[in-house]
Design an enzyme around this catalytic site. Structure first.
Site, PDB file in Angstrom:
ATOM      1  CE  LYS A 170      10.826  -7.296   0.312  1.00 37.06           C
ATOM      2  NZ  LYS A 170      11.185  -6.140  -0.582  1.00 37.06           N
ATOM      3  CD  GLU A 245      -1.688   1.728   4.674  1.00 35.67           C
ATOM      4  OE1 GLU A 245      -2.418   1.931   3.678  1.00 35.67           O
ATOM      5  OE2 GLU A 245      -0.647   2.340   4.898  1.00 35.67           O
ATOM      6  CB  CYS A 279      -1.150   5.097   1.039  1.00 39.76           C
ATOM      7  SG  CYS A 279      -0.561   5.086   2.724  1.00 39.76           S
ATOM      8  CD  GLU A 371      -2.222   4.558  -4.034  1.00 43.37           C
ATOM      9  OE1 GLU A 371      -1.879   3.391  -4.250  1.00 43.37           O
ATOM     10  OE2 GLU A 371      -2.329   5.044  -2.897  1.00 43.37           O
TER      11      GLU A 371
HETATM   12  P1  NAP Z   1       4.743  -3.025  -4.008  1.00 36.84           P
HETATM   13  O1  NAP Z   1       5.394  -3.750  -5.125  1.00 36.84           O
HETATM   14  O2  NAP Z   1       3.430  -3.484  -3.517  1.00 36.84           O
HETATM   15  O3  NAP Z   1       5.807  -3.021  -2.812  1.00 36.84           O
HETATM   16  C1  NAP Z   1       5.531  -3.079  -1.422  1.00 36.84           C
HETATM   17  C2  NAP Z   1       6.427  -4.114  -0.757  1.00 36.84           C
HETATM   18  O4  NAP Z   1       6.035  -5.428  -1.177  1.00 36.84           O
HETATM   19  C3  NAP Z   1       7.895  -4.003  -1.138  1.00 36.84           C
HETATM   20  O5  NAP Z   1       8.707  -4.390  -0.060  1.00 36.84           O
HETATM   21  C4  NAP Z   1       7.990  -4.994  -2.288  1.00 36.84           C
HETATM   22  O6  NAP Z   1       9.284  -5.412  -2.587  1.00 36.84           O
HETATM   23  C5  NAP Z   1       7.124  -6.116  -1.749  1.00 36.84           C
HETATM   24  N1  NAP Z   1       6.650  -7.051  -2.774  1.00 36.84           N
HETATM   25  C6  NAP Z   1       6.533  -6.852  -4.113  1.00 36.84           C
HETATM   26  N2  NAP Z   1       6.068  -7.964  -4.704  1.00 36.84           N
HETATM   27  C7  NAP Z   1       5.888  -8.886  -3.729  1.00 36.84           C
HETATM   28  C8  NAP Z   1       5.427 -10.234  -3.716  1.00 36.84           C
HETATM   29  N3  NAP Z   1       5.051 -10.859  -4.835  1.00 36.84           N
HETATM   30  N4  NAP Z   1       5.369 -10.881  -2.537  1.00 36.84           N
HETATM   31  C9  NAP Z   1       5.731 -10.274  -1.402  1.00 36.84           C
HETATM   32  N5  NAP Z   1       6.186  -9.001  -1.347  1.00 36.84           N
HETATM   33  C10 NAP Z   1       6.253  -8.312  -2.499  1.00 36.84           C
HETATM   34  O7  NAP Z   1       4.632  -1.499  -4.342  1.00 36.84           O
HETATM   35  P2  NAP Z   1       5.614  -0.665  -5.293  1.00 36.84           P
HETATM   36  O8  NAP Z   1       5.933  -1.419  -6.545  1.00 36.84           O
HETATM   37  O9  NAP Z   1       6.763  -0.268  -4.481  1.00 36.84           O
HETATM   38  O10 NAP Z   1       4.682   0.569  -5.668  1.00 36.84           O
HETATM   39  C11 NAP Z   1       3.660   0.422  -6.658  1.00 36.84           C
HETATM   40  C12 NAP Z   1       2.402   1.177  -6.274  1.00 36.84           C
HETATM   41  O11 NAP Z   1       1.933   0.743  -5.001  1.00 36.84           O
HETATM   42  C13 NAP Z   1       2.561   2.667  -6.081  1.00 36.84           C
HETATM   43  O12 NAP Z   1       2.528   3.378  -7.268  1.00 36.84           O
HETATM   44  C14 NAP Z   1       1.398   2.981  -5.185  1.00 36.84           C
HETATM   45  O13 NAP Z   1       0.230   3.122  -5.940  1.00 36.84           O
HETATM   46  C15 NAP Z   1       1.304   1.772  -4.330  1.00 36.84           C
HETATM   47  N6  NAP Z   1       1.962   1.976  -3.020  1.00 36.84           N
HETATM   48  C16 NAP Z   1       1.191   2.150  -1.928  1.00 36.84           C
HETATM   49  C17 NAP Z   1       1.780   2.371  -0.705  1.00 36.84           C
HETATM   50  C18 NAP Z   1       0.992   2.570   0.530  1.00 36.84           C
HETATM   51  O14 NAP Z   1       1.493   3.136   1.481  1.00 36.84           O
HETATM   52  N7  NAP Z   1      -0.231   2.098   0.604  1.00 36.84           N
HETATM   53  C19 NAP Z   1       3.162   2.424  -0.587  1.00 36.84           C
HETATM   54  C20 NAP Z   1       3.934   2.222  -1.724  1.00 36.84           C
HETATM   55  C21 NAP Z   1       3.315   1.988  -2.915  1.00 36.84           C
HETATM   56  P3  NAP Z   1      10.094  -4.562  -3.718  1.00 36.84           P
HETATM   57  O15 NAP Z   1      10.449  -3.299  -3.065  1.00 36.84           O
HETATM   58  O16 NAP Z   1      11.250  -5.412  -4.045  1.00 36.84           O
HETATM   59  O17 NAP Z   1       9.160  -4.380  -4.874  1.00 36.84           O
END
Ligand code: NAP
Ligand code: MG
Length: 464
Positions: A170, A245, A279, A371
């Protein structure tokens, strides 16, 4: 950009169970590029069934034959590199040069490394009177973010395939087109039906359904700490394996004996790359008080080279842009000194944020603890080495970092005391085989190389 209107399940593109779609937006001009289906629990269930059905035969495929399929997949990624780079640029907004070298290039290295590892790894070991078999965990649910749209996928799928696992992916809602291209590549490479499956959709719907599915044996997630925590709790309740991660707030520690200009310039480049959406970015620069003013001036000069729309792309979406601008306002409100950038939009169109440097940042400020995930660097002052170590280790995260010193041994001695999963010594080069992952709240488990492969294996010991 070509978009599929179905899911890739059981070796074919099938219509989605529902009719909802997700609009994919180009962050440089805010135009809709394409629509992809928003998957439901029903799509996830079909994909998990396909992966389960494919598992026994793939697990029993000799490692050398699995290696050959992964090598074929790498070859397709090489052949379609330009298309991959253009797709990433369209949906993530990264400059094409970065998309070519990093977004299209690194996955080739990682897929290649797992083609080699699958062929050479010892899936059996002898311990005393036991033979230990390293067997695949089973069906993997992979949930990935948008910041490195293909790398994050390949860093999970390649080791899973090498181990003999089958996968349901996903991808992030912001970057599904790259994931669709990857699904095409697995098909072209001749992966057996059902070994890799793709369900596009929203996190709280498709992502959650995948994380909760009772027939998924391991959930591998990269993304925010908030979602990671929830996925870890779900996996814990079901007693299933999980790899997380999560975020980082890594320190770039410049010791007094270091080449200051080099350490500052490389440090700024590290954060500005990919618009700060990395990250492992070294978002806290730690400088000795005697060199502080010089370092701040060097940082401000270095950041001027990163012009939004040229060397720096936009952020991925309006929400991320607003979040980062909110942090910049917060930094000012907390009393940090803005020496470059600021929260004003540099362009009228596109989700751009000005590359920003803060001085006089103290360790307790939100901009030094949380972050930000944007092109923002905080320069912090330390008194002595013990103070530097306290500041470096003083966040809930521990993903990466850097140490600079005149002598390598001095930097290594400091790095040994850091609570973090990866440290670059005097600007060390990227190693696709080095384990990547977090100490503390930066995560659970490791990706890349042999350590990444072992995440997808479980042991069975036979006693003689
Ligand atoms: P996120 O919501 O954690 O998204 C990561 C993945 O998880 C996406 O595929 C997302 O789908 C999915 N997801 C979201 N809610 C979920 C749930 N309840 N159950 C299962 N999967 C779920 O991150 P984001 O909103 O894209 O970014 C927010 C913050 O996360 C950033 O500002 C940053 O601080 C952090 N981040 C960290 C990394 C890293 O490499 N460690 C990467 C990206 C972001 P959707 O795309 O539909 O939301
Ligand atoms: Mg999200």
């Amino acid at each position: 950009m070509k978009a599929h209107d179905g899911m890739y399940i059981g070796g074919q593109w099938r219509p989605a169970a529902g009719h909802d779609t997700i609009a994919v937006v180009n962050p440089t001009d805010e135009q809709v590029l394409a629509h992809v289906p928003a998957g439901t629990a029903e799509d996830v269930d079909a994909a998990v069934r396909a992966a389960r059905a494919a598992f026994p035969a793939w697990a029993a495929t000799p490692p050398a034959a699995r290696a050959a399929k992964i090598a074929a997949l790498r070859d397709v990624l090489v052949a379609r590199a330009e298309e991959i780079a253009e797709t990433v640029t369209a949906e993530l907004g990264s400059p094409l040069a970065l998309s070519r070298t990093v977004h299209a290039g690194v996955p080739v290295l990682v897929a290649g490394s797992y083609a080699e590892l699958a062929a050479s790894y010892s899936f059996e070991e002898k311990i005393g009177n036991s033979t230990v078999l390293l067997e695949p965990v089973g069906v993997v649910g992979a949930i990935t973010p948008w910041n490195y749209p293909l790398h994050q996928v390949v860093a999970k799928v390649a080791p899973a395939l090498a181990a003999g696992c089958t996968v349901v992916l996903k991808p992030a809602e912001d970057t599904p087109l790259t994931a669709q291209l990857f699904a095409e590549a697995t098909h072209e490479a001749g992966l057996p039906t059902g070994v890799f499956n793709l369900v596009t959709g929203l996190g709280p719907v498709a992502g959650q359904a995948l994380a909760e599915h009772e027939d998924v044996d391991l959930v591998s997630f990269t993304g925010s700490t908030a979602v990671g925590r929830q996925i870890g709790a779900t996996a814990g309740a079901a007693v299933k394996r999980v790899a997380l991660e999560l975020g980082g707030k890594s320190a770039n520690v410049i010791l007094p004996s270091a080449d200051l200009a080099k350490a500052v310039n490389v440090g700024i480049a590290n954060v500005m790359s990919n618009s700060g959406q990395t990250c492992s970015a070294w978002t806290r620069m730690l400088v000795h008080r005697d060199q502080y003013d010089e370092a701040v001036a060097l940082a401000a000069a270095a950041v001027a080279k990163y012009v939004p729309g040229e060397r720096v792309g936009p952020l991925v979406n309006a929400r991320q842009r607003d979040r980062v601008r909110g942090y910049i306002d917060k930094g000012v409100a907390e009393g940090a000194r803005l020496v470059a950038g600021g929260s004003d939009a540099p362009h009228e169109k596109g989700y751009y944020v000005s590359p920003t440097v803060f001085a006089d940042v103290t360790p307790d400020m939100a901009i030094a603890q949380e972050e930000i995930f944007g092109p923002v660097v905080s320069v912090l002052r330390y008194e002595d080495e013990e103070d530097a170590l306290r500041i470096a280790n003083g966040t809930v995260y521990g993903l990466a970092g850097a140490v600079w010193a005149g002598e390598e041994a001095e930097a290594v001695a400091f790095a040994r005391r850091m609570d973090t999963g990866q440290v670059d010594i005097n600007g060390g080069r990227f190693n696709p085989l080095a384990p990547f992952g977090g100490y503390k709240q930066s995560g659970v488990g490791r990706e890349l190389g042999p350590h990444g492969l072992s995440e997808y294996l479980q042991t069975k010991s036979l006693q003689f």
